[in-house]
Design a protein around this motif. Structure first.
Motif, short mmCIF file in Angstrom:
data_model
loop_
_atom_site.label_atom_id
_atom_site.label_comp_id
_atom_site.label_asym_id
_atom_site.label_seq_id
_atom_site.Cartn_x
_atom_site.Cartn_y
_atom_site.Cartn_z
N LYS A 53 0.90 -1.38 0.05
CA LYS A 53 -0.06 -0.03 0.00
C LYS A 53 0.69 1.37 0.16
CE LYS A 53 -2.51 1.19 3.62
NZ LYS A 53 -3.44 1.09 4.87
N GLU A 54 0.56 2.27 -0.91
CA GLU A 54 1.52 3.26 -1.34
C GLU A 54 1.50 4.35 0.04
OE1 GLU A 54 4.38 5.22 -3.46
OE2 GLU A 54 3.45 3.19 -3.57
N TYR A 55 0.34 4.53 0.67
CA TYR A 55 0.28 5.65 1.67
C TYR A 55 -0.44 4.80 2.99
CZ TYR A 55 0.55 8.58 -2.46
OH TYR A 55 0.85 9.02 -3.60
N LYS A 87 3.17 7.21 3.86
CA LYS A 87 4.65 6.93 3.71
C LYS A 87 5.39 7.94 4.32
CE LYS A 87 5.40 6.93 -0.73
NZ LYS A 87 5.48 7.21 -2.28
N GLN A 146 12.95 6.22 2.61
CA GLN A 146 11.47 6.34 2.34
C GLN A 146 10.78 5.03 2.69
OE1 GLN A 146 9.28 9.05 -0.62
NE2 GLN A 146 9.55 7.11 -1.77
N ARG A 177 7.06 2.89 3.33
CA ARG A 177 5.75 2.70 3.59
C ARG A 177 5.59 1.66 4.73
NH1 ARG A 177 5.92 0.80 -2.53
NH2 ARG A 177 7.58 -0.17 -1.68
#
Length: 877
Positions: free
Chosen positions: A551-553, A555, A822, A824
């Motif tokens: 899932k991208e967010y 983040k 970075q 997630r």
């Protein structure tokens, strides 16, 4: 609900907040604060030795003087010029991020004595707080700041978080009718004045310069009893005073205030304005001075500098002396000083026969023309004509002109014509946004290494402005022409571009920084056992298999993971929490945060990122957590304008004390009041929100949140932790700086992610206690108590520049944060698998830490044994 908060009620709010906080701190913490060391003993010795060396060298003009580019002025980088001799150092402009570059490039700030500021904008002065703190740490006894009137106000207002007890700062009046002179330079001040003339184009970014409105940023959610009617006479009277005076009147009586005002007026008449930063007593500037500075801001002053090296006698040629039969001894000294001598045989040897020609001292000029409105003052100024084609002799013609002027202004035909008025041999060194180099090798070096472990979590940086050594590039030993104009000798700049003035060697690009990605990767792969560890990471994490389902967010992007001061691999605190494609929140904002955004995303994408920044949270008002905020606010405004987006202020969640600093800057320097809407952290306490429901609901909707709450933490007065409950049900807690804190445990209960400071290793628990920070184990224990699913450690002491020390408490839910990392939420289980590879990657650094820990342990054991023996002897007696 919006209202404007006048400065004069800050005192009551600050006192109320302080009392509320102090009631939460146990008495033993107050004892710790009182017992903290106040004056480092080693600084006095360093300063005394430095002064002795300076006295020895002050009689002679230096043999080497070089102009060297420190910050190129490209997007995200400071613009600063370093002038160094074999005796002392000088800095022209000090933008945000200057001290970090100086640290990486090993430029000796211990010899920096004078800082020259051209124009009082953040891109020129944003690095002053940080660099003066660093200079104090390395034993600089004093520094003199030159520039337009009013720069001292910056330090008066910042004294809450820029504490300079062991270094004196003085401010030269920079009077164009007088010269600054020492044994290295003669500097003439040339003031450019802003003419409010009609321009063919719309005024660019600095249109706020003509606004001297004293009102301040929007204030959200204030209680009814905190509002003030701005139309009252009292309100008008208070706003007419210096904002920084309000910062210093909290603990002063009326009578002492008047006495200090008289002393300040008297001191302002002297040759230079000195700031006694070692005194805790408050001072009040006179209204006369404040009014004069308002005029400076209104009219606009940009200071240029005409600098001539002190003349130096030609070097004595010993070979010629021997050939002429001059014996060793005092005759050589007389010849060197320019005297003719008579030998025993009656022959006369003239000084010019055995000495090189005298060096009269070349001239370089520093120019900053901030907007087109300054051009008339530049081209009409007779001072510059003395050093152009109209110079009376060749020695007066300028060798170098350094341009801090923006590209837009330099492209103006009038400015181009002025440049052509110099000799064709004059070199024009450009320090503005047309350059590309951001100045750091170290950040790329470590990122290329980390990228081998996980290319998604540690992506290669978007900044491609620094040239790669193994690529075919243009030869920079030739002058770059501007628009094909053969009359101008224009030089672009990279970091460490140099121009030697003495001895005269001209342009030198041999030290310019270049990246070597292949070298960084190969030296890591050559480490014994690393390839195996890397294979283990790949097999455990299985990047390619699960990445599509992640899932991208939300983040989290770490921009700064170091404490106190930035170093070459860890910047000061800054974290971006991305809750959706167009929702980003910045958690703390240390110096250079904007530069980190540019470096990570690249110059083209960073505007999109800034435009999606909806909120900024500041945990407390220590400089390493908020000094980069002004730069972020200014560049976010530029990003919105560049993308043709509607202007919208950012939500600023911060301690109320920060509001006075921002209001001060808006009043005295540049307009930023429209860039933020202020919400006090104390209005969001989990024990009971005071923010009105309409405002609160608007904020959480804007940020894609269900709930935002804060708590007081144990670090300094008005330090906060914060917890975000997101729309998707996840919860993220950020500690800010703190000792282990029960309130934070309650606030972050059942967090999916706890981001907690881990400044010290476990062996330094006593030091962590004194400085009111946490050790790695303490941070992990807090995560366990709040039942956080995952813990990310950050805010490491700069002694752990690459890696902290591991211990048995590093469980499978604990990760280490790095700059430009970075993650997630679905990436978090992968982080503990990196530890073995990281330990090998930074083996040399890690072994050094282990050795220091072992020595510490042996020293403590010896001290314990010695104390035990003393105790036994006393007992037998």
């Amino acid at each position: 609900m919006l209202c404007i908060l006048p400065p004069f009620i800050f005192r009551d709010i600050i006192l109320l907040s302080s009392r509320k906080y102090s009631s939460k701190i146990k008495s033993n913490l107050n004892k710790i604060l009182l017992s903290m060391p106040k004056h480092p003993k080693h600084l006095g010795e360093i300063q005394n030795q430095r002064n002795k060396n300076k006295q020895k060298l002050s009689k002679f003009a230096p043999g080497k003087v070089t102009l060297q580019v420190l910050g190129t002025g490209t997007k995200g980088a400071p613009r600063s010029l370093y002038v160094f001799s074999d005796q002392s150092r000088y800095l022209f402009n000090c933008g945000e991020g200057t001290q970090r570059l100086a640290h990486e490039l090993k430029l000796k700030l211990a010899k920096l004595e004078h800082i020259f500021i051209t124009h009082p904008s953040w891109q020129n002065i944003g690095g002053l707080p940080g660099i003066t703190l660093t200079m104090q740490d390395v034993g600089v006894p004093s520094v003199n700041i030159h520039g337009p009137t009013g720069l001292q106000e910056l330090f008066h207002a910042a004294k809450k978080f820029v504490i300079l007890k062991n270094m004196d700062i003085s401010f030269a009046e920079s009077n164009p009718k007088e010269l600054f002179e020492d044994n290295v330079l003669k500097v003439q001040y040339v003031a450019l004045k802003r003419h409010l003339e009609a321009l063919p184009n719309e005024f660019p970014e600095d249109e706020h310069m003509d606004d001297i409105d004293i009102s301040h940023g929007n204030q959200l959610g204030m209680n009814e009893d905190e509002k003030v009617d701005e139309t009252t006479a009292t309100g008008k009277h208070k706003r007419s005073k210096s904002i920084s005076s309000y910062l210093s009147e909290d603990n002063s009586s009326t009578s002492s205030g008047k006495s200090r005002k008289r002393r300040r007026r008297k001191k302002n008449r002297s040759r230079s304005l000195s700031l006694d930063t070692s005194s805790n007593s408050s001072t009040t500037r006179s209204n006369d001075f404040n009014n004069s500075f308002c005029v400076t801001k209104d009219k606009g002053i940009s200071m240029c500098y005409v600098c001539r090296l002190q003349p130096r006698p030609g070097a004595l040629c010993l070979e010629k002396c021997v050939a002429l039969g001059v014996p060793p001894g005092p005759l050589l000294g007389k010849l060197k000083s320019g005297e003719d001598v008579t030998l025993q045989d009656g022959r006369v040897v003239e000084s010019k026969q055995v000495c090189e020609p005298d060096d009269p001292g070349p001239i370089f000029i520093v120019v900053d023309c901030p907007t087109e409105e300054y051009i008339s003052s530049l081209i009409d100024n007779d001072v510059f004509k003395k050093y152009q084609k109209f110079a009376e002799n060749d020695e007066d013609a300028a060798s170098v002109v350094v341009h801090f002027t923006p590209k837009r202004v330099m492209d103006d035909p009038r400015y181009q014509s002025w440049m052509k008025s110099f000799l064709t041999s004059t070199q024009h060194l450009i320090l503005n946004e047309t350059n590309t180099c951001m100045g750091s090798i170290a950040v790329h070096r470590i990122q290329h290494k980390l990228n081998m472990i996980h290319p998604k979590i540690f992506p290669l940086l978007g900044d491609n402005g620094t040239k790669v050594a193994d690529e075919e590039i243009l030869k920079h030993d030739k002058s770059h022409k501007s628009d094909g104009n053969k009359e101008l000798n224009v030089l672009s700049a990279d970091t460490l571009t140099a121009i030697h003035l003495r001895p005269r060697k001209g342009l030198d690009r041999s030290e310019e920084i270049r990246l070597k990605p292949k070298e960084y990767i190969n030296e890591t792969l050559c480490i014994e056992g690393f390839s195996t560890a890397l294979h283990d990471v790949e097999s455990n994490v299985q990047i390619s298999k699960y990445d599509e389902m992640v899932k991208e967010y939300p983040k989290v992007l770490f921009l700064g993971t170091g404490s106190c001061i930035p170093n070459k691999t860890r910047n000061t605190s800054g974290i971006i929490l991305e809750t959706g494609k167009e929702q980003r929140i910045l958690l703390d904002c240390g110096e250079g945060t904007y530069g980190q955004i540019v470096r990570f995303f690249g110059k083209s994408k960073c505007d999109e990122v800034l435009s999606s920044l909806k909120a900024v949270y500041i945990s407390h008002i220590h400089a390493d957590h908020h000094i980069g905020l002004i730069g972020v606010l200014q560049n976010r405004r530029r990003a919105l304008k560049h993308l043709n987006m509607e202007h919208e202020p950012v939500i600023l969640l911060a301690p109320i004390q920060l509001y006075s600093w921002l209001s001060f800057y808006d009043h005295f320097f540049e307009r930023i009041k429209d860039e933020y809407e202020f919400v006090s952290n104390s209005d969001l306490l989990y024990t009971g929100h005071r923010l009105n429901n309409i405002t609160y609901d608007r904020i959480i909707q804007k940020l894609n949140m269900q709930e935002i709450s804060t708590c007081f933490v144990k670090h300094c007065p008005n330090a906060f932790g914060i917890a975000f409950s997101l729309e998707d049900g996840s919860k993220i807690t950020y500690s800010g700086d703190t000792m282990p804190c029960n309130d934070l445990t309650i606030l972050g209960r059942n967090s999916d992610l706890l981001i907690h400071e881990a400044t010290m290793e476990d062996d330094l628990e006593h030091e962590a206690l004194i400085k009111m920070h946490s050790t790695t184990t303490q941070a992990i224990e807090i995560g366990k108590k709040m039942e956080a699913k995952y813990i990310l450690l950050t805010h490491f002491s700069q002694r752990y520049a690459k890696l902290p020390r591991f211990n048995e408490n590093f469980a499978d839910n604990v990760g280490i944060a790095f700059d430009n990392m970075q993650v997630r939420m679905d990436d978090l289980p992968s982080l503990p698998h990196f530890n073995s590879a990281l330990r090998l990657m930074f083996a040399e650094h890690y072994d050094e830490m282990e050795q220091k820990a072992m020595k510490r342990q042996l020293r403590n054991e010896k001290e314990n044994e010695s104390n035990l023996e003393k105790h036994k002897i006393l007992k037998t007696q």
